[in-house]
Design a protein around this motif. Structure first.
Motif, PDB file in Angstrom:
ATOM      1  N   LYS A  90      41.293  43.258  46.339  1.00  0.00           N
ATOM      2  CA  LYS A  90      40.113  42.574  46.872  1.00  0.00           C
ATOM      3  C   LYS A  90      40.102  41.097  46.484  1.00  0.00           C
ATOM      4  O   LYS A  90      39.917  40.224  47.337  1.00  0.00           O
ATOM      5  CB  LYS A  90      38.818  43.245  46.357  1.00  0.00           C
ATOM      6  N   SER A  91      40.311  40.812  45.201  1.00  0.00           N
ATOM      7  CA  SER A  91      40.290  39.406  44.764  1.00  0.00           C
ATOM      8  C   SER A  91      41.386  38.612  45.459  1.00  0.00           C
ATOM      9  O   SER A  91      41.163  37.482  45.897  1.00  0.00           O
ATOM     10  CB  SER A  91      40.489  39.306  43.250  1.00  0.00           C
ATOM     11  N   SER A  92      42.567  39.207  45.573  1.00  0.00           N
ATOM     12  CA  SER A  92      43.678  38.512  46.223  1.00  0.00           C
ATOM     13  C   SER A  92      43.343  38.217  47.679  1.00  0.00           C
ATOM     14  O   SER A  92      43.634  37.136  48.191  1.00  0.00           O
ATOM     15  CB  SER A  92      44.952  39.361  46.151  1.00  0.00           C
TER      16      SER A  92
ATOM     17  N   GLY B 243      37.782  38.932  35.431  1.00  0.00           N
ATOM     18  CA  GLY B 243      39.134  38.416  35.677  1.00  0.00           C
ATOM     19  C   GLY B 243      39.457  38.089  37.121  1.00  0.00           C
ATOM     20  O   GLY B 243      40.593  37.752  37.438  1.00  0.00           O
ATOM     21  N   ASP B 244      38.467  38.183  38.003  1.00  0.00           N
ATOM     22  CA  ASP B 244      38.775  37.961  39.417  1.00  0.00           C
ATOM     23  C   ASP B 244      39.235  36.537  39.704  1.00  0.00           C
ATOM     24  O   ASP B 244      40.028  36.288  40.601  1.00  0.00           O
ATOM     25  CB  ASP B 244      37.544  38.268  40.286  1.00  0.00           C
ATOM     26  N   ARG B 245      38.719  35.611  38.911  1.00  0.00           N
ATOM     27  CA  ARG B 245      39.049  34.197  39.094  1.00  0.00           C
ATOM     28  C   ARG B 245      40.540  33.903  39.015  1.00  0.00           C
ATOM     29  O   ARG B 245      41.026  32.973  39.651  1.00  0.00           O
ATOM     30  CB  ARG B 245      38.377  33.398  37.985  1.00  0.00           C
TER      31      ARG B 245
ATOM     32  N   VAL C   2      31.536  38.285  48.929  1.00  0.00           N
ATOM     33  CA  VAL C   2      31.078  39.030  47.763  1.00  0.00           C
ATOM     34  C   VAL C   2      32.077  40.141  47.460  1.00  0.00           C
ATOM     35  O   VAL C   2      32.321  40.997  48.312  1.00  0.00           O
ATOM     36  CB  VAL C   2      29.689  39.665  48.011  1.00  0.00           C
ATOM     37  N   GLU C   3      32.655  40.115  46.265  1.00  0.00           N
ATOM     38  CA  GLU C   3      33.579  41.175  45.871  1.00  0.00           C
ATOM     39  C   GLU C   3      32.886  42.126  44.905  1.00  0.00           C
ATOM     40  O   GLU C   3      32.366  41.700  43.882  1.00  0.00           O
ATOM     41  CB  GLU C   3      34.815  40.572  45.191  1.00  0.00           C
ATOM     42  N   THR C   4      32.879  43.417  45.231  1.00  0.00           N
ATOM     43  CA  THR C   4      32.227  44.380  44.341  1.00  0.00           C
ATOM     44  C   THR C   4      33.255  45.037  43.433  1.00  0.00           C
ATOM     45  O   THR C   4      34.455  44.785  43.530  1.00  0.00           O
ATOM     46  CB  THR C   4      31.485  45.465  45.126  1.00  0.00           C
TER      47      THR C   4
HETATM   48 MG   LIG Z   1      38.984  41.913  41.643  1.00  0.00          MG
END
Ligand SMILES: [Mg+2]
Ligand SMILES: Nc1nc2c(ncn2[C@@H]2O[C@H](COP(=O)(O)OP(=O)(O)O)[C@@H](O)[C@H]2O)c(=O)[nH]1
Lengths: 324, 134
Positions: free
Chosen positions: A56-58, A92-94, A141-143
């Motif tokens: 998701k983050s990527s 850590g998504d950043r 928005v990432e959950t």
């Molecule tokens: Mg993530």
């Protein structure tokens, strides 16, 4: 409020501080929200949900690059779980979004789930509004994963993207209904691995079996976030969904429903919080709570006792007046 | 019903060295101390760190540097935060910092330097006692 004025004038630090206030459910929140209300409704929001590690983050990172390429600004709200043991969290998504750190058109904020009583979805919704008022064209928005909180969060988004991986076939069978309900777009990421195409056909089969909405065919598509493959197509699908929502009047309806929900939830939440505070500071109320815990009184008559307690209601009104 | 104050920490690695084991261990340790730690990854320029610190509205910026460039990188983060008007963030450093550099760094506005032997507990306690924002 000075903070709101400077945020509306484009100050990032003020935006960040306001999100913190929303996250802490500070007493200023209603004032903040009503001050930004006239500036709301311009941003288009996209929610990303799906199992941890699915990419998701990527994907958010890659999609942000695509959206920036079209000349639009982006706000990102990235949620990660809090540790149930310590209450702390690693956000850590950043790490996946470093290419955007210095881009003035991108604002990234990480949020931890904190308590499980809907706090995160309130914070995420608040942050979404603040970014909207700030002037972001898109808010992504990432959950954390798939669960009730996630549903609450993506319900606030205009388009919901469910991100799966090729190995998710079995898992899908068990959560079929829930996923079908929330997904506006299915993405099978990590398509560089075996099995992506067969998962897509499985999803398509599922989508055909379910009663079809005439106004929108939920697409199932593959991406490779690490190789930046499929992200332009994902953007196009989001745009198509947006057009379908707009053309059928559903976007307006969706937002109407949200405003109503927020109105009711805000009243519920604030009333609850105030009553609980009064109960907690009232000796006799605490005593009757203890009786409930020990099983001496049943929960129903005890709660009726609280709801019909004149002194409590009186104090509560007095407190309301004092606060206002 | 306001949330109890959570300490938010930005853990950053300025400079070019490629080792972040220490920073990762500390990230997990501070989480276990109840803090929210935003980990930004390797090879961050001071600009990137400052931008992230502003957006995440953190109480603490933790800088870890093993490459020896701390004498320019750490003060640069302090300077840029100041120029953005961010004065209420606690800035601490770690990594391989020679003893003789510590007073220089403190003069430049780094609040504390933790050497390789410092325990996580010690660091956590320092942060809890010294965060500037309520
Ligand atoms: Mg993530
Ligand atoms: N093989 C492969 N790995 C990917 C792909 N997209 C993301 N990843 C990796 O999957 C891991 C988790 O990604 P992340 O974006 O953090 O997932 P999240 O937990 O859903 O946000 C990371 O190591 C990514 O590099 C992809 O398309 N293919």
């Amino acid at each position: 409020m000075e903070l709101v004025d400077s945020m509306l004038a484009g100050n990032e630090q003020s935006l960040a501080r306001l999100i913190t206030l929303v996250e802490r459910e500070a007493f200023e929140v209603p004032e903040i929200m009503s001050r930004i209300y006239p500036s709301l409704g311009k941003a288009y929001s996209v929610g990303f949900t799906g199992p941890p590690g699915g990419g998701k983050s990527s994907l958010v990172d890659r999609l942000t690059a695509v959206i920036r390429g079209k000349g639009f600004s982006v706000g990102i709200i990235a949620c990660d779980p809090s540790s149930p043991f310590s209450g702390g969290a690693v956000l850590g998504d950043r790490i996946r979004m470093q290419q955007h750190y210095l881009d003035k058109g991108v604002f990234i904020r990480s949020l931890a789930t904190r308590d499980s009583r809907g706090g995160l979805s309130r914070a995420a919704r608040g942050a979404l509004k603040l970014m909207d008022a700030f002037g972001k064209d898109f808010v992504l928005v990432e959950t954390v994963g798939v669960g009730q909180t996630e549903l609450d969060i993506v319900d606030a988004a205009d388009t919901t993207v469910v991100v799966l991986v090729p190995e998710a076939g079995d898992a899908i069978q068990t959560m079929k209904a829930g996923l079908l309900e929330i997904a506006d777009i299915f993405v099978v990421n990590k398509a560089d691995r075996e099995g992506a195409d067969s998962l897509v056909s499985e999803l398509e089969k599922m989508l055909h079996q379910s009663p079809k909405q005439e106004w929108w065919d939920v697409p199932a598509m593959t991406t490779q976030a690490v190789n930046d493959i499929g992200t332009e197509e994902l953007y196009q699908n989001i745009v198509s969904h947006r057009e379908a929502l707009e053309q059928t009047g559903r976007l307006a309806l969706h937002r109407q429903r949200q405003r109503k929900g927020e109105f009711i939830q805000t009243i519920q939440h604030r009333l609850m919080a105030r009553i609980m505070k009064l109960v907690e500071t009232d000796g006799s109320m605490m005593a009757s709570l203890e009786d409930v815990e020990k099983g001496k009184t049943d929960p129903y008559s005890a709660s009726m006792e609280i709801l019909t307690n004149k002194t409590l209601l009186h104090n509560w009104l007095a407190e309301l007046e004092r606060e206002n | 019903m306001a949330e109890e104050k959570k300490i938010r920490v930005l853990m950053a690695k300025p400079g070019l060295d490629g080792h972040d084991r220490g920073a990762r261990v500390l990230t997990l340790g501070l989480r276990d101390e109840g803090m929210e730690v935003i980990y930004t990854g390797l090879r961050q320029s001071p600009e990137m760190i400052v931008q992230a610190a502003v957006q995440e509205d953190v109480d603490v910026v933790g800088l870890s540097c093993l490459s020896g460039a701390h004498k320019t990188l750490f003060p640069s983060v302090v300077e840029q935060l100041k120029s953005k008007g961010v004065e209420d963030v606690l800035i601490v450093g770690g990594g391989i910092i020679p003893k003789e550099d510590i007073s220089f760094l403190k003069e430049k506005g780094i609040n504390a330097i933790f050497g390789p032997g410092t325990s996580i507990k010690e660091i956590a306690n320092y942060l809890k006692e010294n965060v500037k924002r309520s």
